[in-house]
Design an enzyme around this catalytic site. Structure first.
Site, PDB file in Angstrom:
ATOM      1  N   ASP A 114       0.826  -1.201   0.000  1.00 40.14           N
ATOM      2  CA  ASP A 114       0.000   0.000   0.000  1.00 40.14           C
ATOM      3  C   ASP A 114       0.868   1.262   0.000  1.00 40.14           C
ATOM      4  O   ASP A 114       1.858   1.342   0.728  1.00 40.14           O
ATOM      5  CB  ASP A 114      -0.867  -0.034   1.281  1.00 40.14           C
ATOM      6  CG  ASP A 114      -1.963   1.001   1.296  1.00 40.14           C
ATOM      7  OD1 ASP A 114      -2.835   0.932   0.422  1.00 40.14           O
ATOM      8  OD2 ASP A 114      -1.943   1.871   2.192  1.00 40.14           O
ATOM      9  N   GLU A 158       1.805  -0.203  -5.024  1.00 34.16           N
ATOM     10  CA  GLU A 158       0.918   0.892  -5.421  1.00 34.16           C
ATOM     11  C   GLU A 158       1.763   2.160  -5.492  1.00 34.16           C
ATOM     12  O   GLU A 158       2.098   2.743  -4.463  1.00 34.16           O
ATOM     13  CB  GLU A 158      -0.207   1.056  -4.383  1.00 34.16           C
ATOM     14  CG  GLU A 158      -1.193   2.119  -4.780  1.00 34.16           C
ATOM     15  CD  GLU A 158      -2.048   2.653  -3.620  1.00 34.16           C
ATOM     16  OE1 GLU A 158      -3.085   3.260  -3.916  1.00 34.16           O
ATOM     17  OE2 GLU A 158      -1.670   2.506  -2.450  1.00 34.16           O
TER      18      GLU A 158
HETATM   19  C1  NOJ Z   1      -4.407   3.070  -0.606  1.00 33.02           C
HETATM   20  C2  NOJ Z   1      -5.591   2.167  -0.585  1.00 33.02           C
HETATM   21  O1  NOJ Z   1      -5.792   1.641  -1.877  1.00 33.02           O
HETATM   22  C3  NOJ Z   1      -6.757   2.998  -0.108  1.00 33.02           C
HETATM   23  O2  NOJ Z   1      -7.964   2.287  -0.228  1.00 33.02           O
HETATM   24  C4  NOJ Z   1      -6.516   3.438   1.302  1.00 33.02           C
HETATM   25  O3  NOJ Z   1      -7.524   4.303   1.732  1.00 33.02           O
HETATM   26  C5  NOJ Z   1      -5.173   4.185   1.397  1.00 33.02           C
HETATM   27  N1  NOJ Z   1      -4.122   3.505   0.730  1.00 33.02           N
HETATM   28  C6  NOJ Z   1      -4.782   4.370   2.839  1.00 33.02           C
HETATM   29  O4  NOJ Z   1      -4.359   3.124   3.348  1.00 33.02           O
END
Ligand code: NOJ
Ligand code: CA
Length: 553
Positions: free
Chosen positions: A204, A244
């Site tokens: 993440d 990500e």
């Molecule tokens: C990215 C995630 O895809 C999202 O859903 C989340 O709110 C944020 N990171 C914070 O963890």
């Protein structure tokens, strides 16, 4: 590119499927999906052609960001099941040829995590330095990630009078990776889940994770990613980091380890995804072609993860204001279909007016673009969003299994469901897996065929891409080539038929072009040219069958 040992680098040709256990299938009638429910759908997923399951956060959580606010990195949310249930999933999945990867959310914790609870007790708490504190907020204390929902980046902790950093919601304090104990804890978390049998992590918010807060000593943030990757390699030969990283291509290179493949194994192609929507809005493949050409070269072991939709807003932040407005105008004309000023809260079929030709063209693209395709649950049956749910959660509704009560997701009272199902044309009465399983012409069967063709065409995952020149402006013609061979795909972005002439003069005499989705062949003339007719929003995949290459399909 040479495909040396494909079984070793399994992620080069995998079909990834993302799901949230909470909204997939409820086995005990409490309205909440669970691991036992998911366990009974492993056959369904294997039949679809999935080879890697990505589980969204299933950890104990304060549940103010749908599980991305974790209170125990080692736990399983008791509403969803136990560690035993999880291990069963991993084992059953493996038996069906599927690996399991899980979300690693270590940029921050929930403010209810025992570390933060202890950290905020006093400035001298041994956990204080797990987080990032300062006496005064900086001048720029504006939250750019969730505008409208969250105003600040630094929040005052009343009791101790200091401010803590939160890149996301104020209930998600950022961990301080400059602290070696925090880095050890993250490594232990990784080690723990690897021991449970998982094959890697969707990491993440990577740029936020490795960002070193001002005033903290930490020489090279990318060294931290290299360390994580090395640790992972020492513990598991097969595990991957799927990151990500929503940054411009030139910055993504560094996250792959600058061509040496020493950092993230895979990265989502946010730039290509956004360019694809601009192309769709304009009925013009050029933005997508430009993005494909601009993709930086990556190491052999590295890979792009392609996607059409994920669980967040469909972000358009990399487009110019004018381009973004074009996409908004085309696919989210109503202000309520937008969020954060940069994204769309809808799923693909409603955006495309439910036009099956267009929907299929997009998924044909997804599976033919160089890289690894990632599906978000429900895409395979063309689920829509629930427009009555505000913001990002509109696309996180229960999986629609049948036309039974609650779409077969749960036997609970509808008011108790983890999320409300959509009504109207995209309700389970009209869109559900059971009906499509029994219909060879359904989107579900179509996606199965795409996955199967993708799997027998490893050049898509491994190959070099080339955008082919031709004379039909509405058509993207791209080819992917590797040592096993070559595949050419055509996609017509316009609502009218197109005729394309390609020149393949460089191919050896006797080369034939087989249709990967039909019994026929495309004939090459004696000058090595081929002419194809595509219907409106039509598409085609052609295998370049060279004399004696022995390939199938
Ligand atoms: C990215 C995630 O895809 C999202 O859903 C989340 O709110 C944020 N990171 C914070 O963890
Ligand atoms: Ca349940």
């Amino acid at each position: 590119m040479k495909i040396t040992d494909t079984s070793d680098l399994w992620w080069k040709t995998s079909v990834v499927y993302c799901l949230d256990v909470e909204t997939y299938l409820d086995s005990n009638g409490d309205g909440i999906g669970d691991l036992t429910g998911l366990g009974s759908r492993i056959d369904y997923l294997a039949d679809l052609g999935v080879t890697c399951l990505w589980l969204m956060p299933f950890y104990p959580t304060a549940d103010r960001d749908d599980g991305y606010d974790v209170t125990d990195f080692y736990g399983v949310d008791p509403r969803l099941g136990t560690h035993g249930d999880l291990v069963e999933i991993v084992r059953t999945a493996r038996d069906h040829g599927m690996r399991v990867i899980v979300d690693l959310v270590v940029n921050h914790t929930s403010d209810k995590h025992p570390w933060f609870v202890a950290a905020r007790r006093s400035k001298t708490s041994p956990f204080r330095d797990f987080y990032v504190w300062r006496d005064e907020p900086p001048e720029n204390n504006v939250n750019a990630v969730f505008p409208g929902e969250e105003s600040t980046l630094w929040e005052l902790d009343e009791k101790t009078g200091q401010y803590y950093l939160h890149s996301f919601y104020s209930h998600q304090p950022d961990l301080n990776i400059a602290n070696p104990t925090v880095r050890d804890e993250i490594a232990k978390t990784i080690g723990f889940w690897l021991q449970m049998g998982i094959s890697g992590f969707r990491v993440d918010a990577v740029p936020f994770l490795i960002e070193v807060p001002e005033g903290k000593e930490f020489a090279d943030p990318h060294q931290y990613l290299r360390d994580l990757r090395q640790f992972l390699r020492r513990r598991s030969r097969e595990a991957v980091l799927l990151g990500e990283v929503n940054l411009p291509y030139r910055e993504q290179t560094a996250y792959f380890g600058s061509g040496k493949g020493e950092e993230l194994t895979l990265q989502f192609d946010f730039n290509g995804m956004q360019a694809m929507y601009l192309s769709l809005a304009r009925s013009d493949p050029r933005p997508l072609a430009k993005a494909l050409r601009a993709r930086p070269a990556i190491a052999t072991e590295a890979q792009w993860a392609n996607f059409v939709r994920n669980h967040d807003e469909l972000t358009l932040d990399k487009l110019t204001d004018k381009e973004r407005d074009e996409v908004f105008e085309a696919f989210a004309p109503d202000e309520r279909q937008r969020v954060f000023g940069r994204g769309i809260t809808r799923r693909l079929p409603p955006m495309l007016g439910g036009d099956p030709r267009r929907v299929r063209m997009v998924y044909s693209l997804l599976f033919s673009l160089p890289g690894t395709p990632v599906l978000f649950y429900g895409e395979e049956i063309g689920m829509g969003e629930n427009p009555d749910v505000a913001g990002r959660l509109a696309v996180r509704t229960p999986m629609q299994w049948s036309d039974a009560r609650n779409g077969g997701f749960s036997t609970a009272a509808p008011s108790r469901l983890a999320a409300p199902l959509p009504e109207g044309g995209y309700s389970p009465a009209h869109v559900n897996a059971s009906a499509q399983l029994n219909d060879e012409e359904s989107l579900l069967h179509f996606i199965r065929r795409l996955a199967a063709r993708y799997r027998i065409s490893p050049e898509i995952g491994w190959g070099e891409v080339e955008i082919l020149e031709h004379d039909a402006p509405s058509v993207l013609a791209h080819s992917v080539s590797a040592d096993v061979g070559r595949m050419i795909a055509l996609h017509n972005f316009a609502d009218e038929p197109a005729r394309v002439t390609l020149s393949l003069a460089e191919e050896p005499d006797g080369t034939q072009l087989s249709n990967l989705f039909g019994p026929d062949r495309f004939e090459l003339d004696d000058r090595g040219r081929v002419e194809c007719e595509l219907p409106a929003y039509g598409w085609a995949w052609m295998r370049v069958a060279r004399p004696g290459d022995g390939r199938i399909g």
